[in-house]
Design an enzyme around this catalytic site. Structure first.
Site, short mmCIF file in Angstrom:
data_model
loop_
_atom_site.label_atom_id
_atom_site.label_comp_id
_atom_site.label_asym_id
_atom_site.label_seq_id
_atom_site.Cartn_x
_atom_site.Cartn_y
_atom_site.Cartn_z
N GLY A 144 -3.23 -0.03 19.75
CA GLY A 144 -4.26 0.98 20.00
C GLY A 144 -4.19 1.53 21.41
O GLY A 144 -4.38 2.74 21.64
N ASP A 145 -3.89 0.67 22.38
CA ASP A 145 -3.75 1.11 23.77
C ASP A 145 -2.55 2.05 23.91
O ASP A 145 -2.59 3.03 24.66
CB ASP A 145 -3.56 -0.09 24.69
#
Length: 298
Positions: free
Chosen positions: A248-249
């Site tokens: 997600g990052d």
């Protein structure tokens, strides 16, 4: 210039075992340590992609010293606070993973003021990414506070957080927020249909609450970007998921990298999917070659 802010970084300690199973004693086949935390992960991917960035946040104690060494050549300017940076343990096998996250540092008002002085160096056109959780000693309105102090500077903010941290930032009109599907359900306390229609309905509520753009990640189903102008969707590339940690990052990094290069939002979504998928398919953070390979398949 892109700044990332990680108020609750963690030394991620990975133990790879034959099988994740409770009430047993397992021997690790492999051990690894990484400098973790959502903002730091974003900085890692930005650096891989050749985007100028600076990582900001809190570090403390002997663990913090070790953390700094694990960051390697990453450009960083952290505030030193009392106590130790936390250690998060990840126990993994080929099929599953178990994560145990600690609380974090005991940061106070003087530490927040020191951080604000560093963030204030951002100028018009810069992007500031406020990422992840905060220590329990820090008020959940801290991201909104950072944004409020810089509202006249023309800086765009990205918020990748959950719960009150995210909700309290919305009145300050962040340029982008990135909940995943589960976090979207949590924000509204609702069982949202896992469909494009259901996700778009609730993402638009976040637009009404102040967000300018909402990127909802859906794991193996790709992502949906909801903006004031329209809705954009992209499916994910199929592949063997090695670890979802940092995926997600990486999506956030891909998105802001494209924006920083003057690309449109559709291109930013494409790059976000490429970065997120590439990291999910490898150990640690993806390399530029791995990202480019996935990008070429989209």
């Amino acid at each position: 210039m892109i700044y990332t802010v990680t108020l609750n970084p963690a030394l991620d300690y990975y133990l790879y075992v034959d099988k994740v199973e409770m009430d047993t004693v397992a021997r690790a086949q492999k051990v690894a340590m990484h400098a973790g935390g959502k903002g730091v992960n974003v900085s890692k991917v930005l650096s891989v992609m050749g985007i100028d960035n600076l990582a900001l946040g809190f570090l403390g104690g002997l663990i913090g010293q070790g953390y700094q060494k694990l960051m390697g050549d990453l450009r960083a300017d952290f505030v030193s606070v009392e106590g130790d940076t936390r250690i998060n343990v990840k126990i993994m096998d080929e099929r599953s993973e178990l994560g145990v996250n600690a609380d974090g540092l005991n940061a106070g008002e003087k530490d927040i003021q020191a951080l604000l002085s560093k963030v204030q160096k951002a100028v018009s056109g810069d992007l500031v990414c406020l990422c992840g959780s905060v220590p329990s000693s820090v008020d959940k309105g801290v991201y909104g506070r950072v944004m409020e102090t810089m509202k006249s500077k023309g800086v765009r903010f990205v918020v990748d957080a959950t719960g009150d941290l995210l909700i309290k930032s919305l009145p300050h009109k962040p340029f982008l927020i990135k909940p995943n599907f589960e976090e979207l359900c949590e924000i509204f306390g609702a069982k949202i249909p896992d469909t494009e229609q259901g996700i778009v309905e609730y993402a638009r509520k976040l637009l009404q609450m102040g967000a300018q753009n909402v990127l909802v990640s859906r794991g193996g189903d790709g992502a949906i970007l909801v903006t004031q102008e329209g809705v954009y969707t992209r499916g994910a590339i199929k592949g063997k998921v090695v670890s979802t940690v940092g995926a997600g990052d990486s999506m956030v990094a891909g998105f802001v990298a494209s924006v920083a290069r003057g690309k449109d939002l559709q291109e930013a979504l494409k790059q976000a999917i490429a970065c997120g998928s590439a990291t999910a398919f490898c150990e640690g953070i993806a390399t530029k070659a791995e990202i480019d390979k996935i990008y070429g398949q989209l």
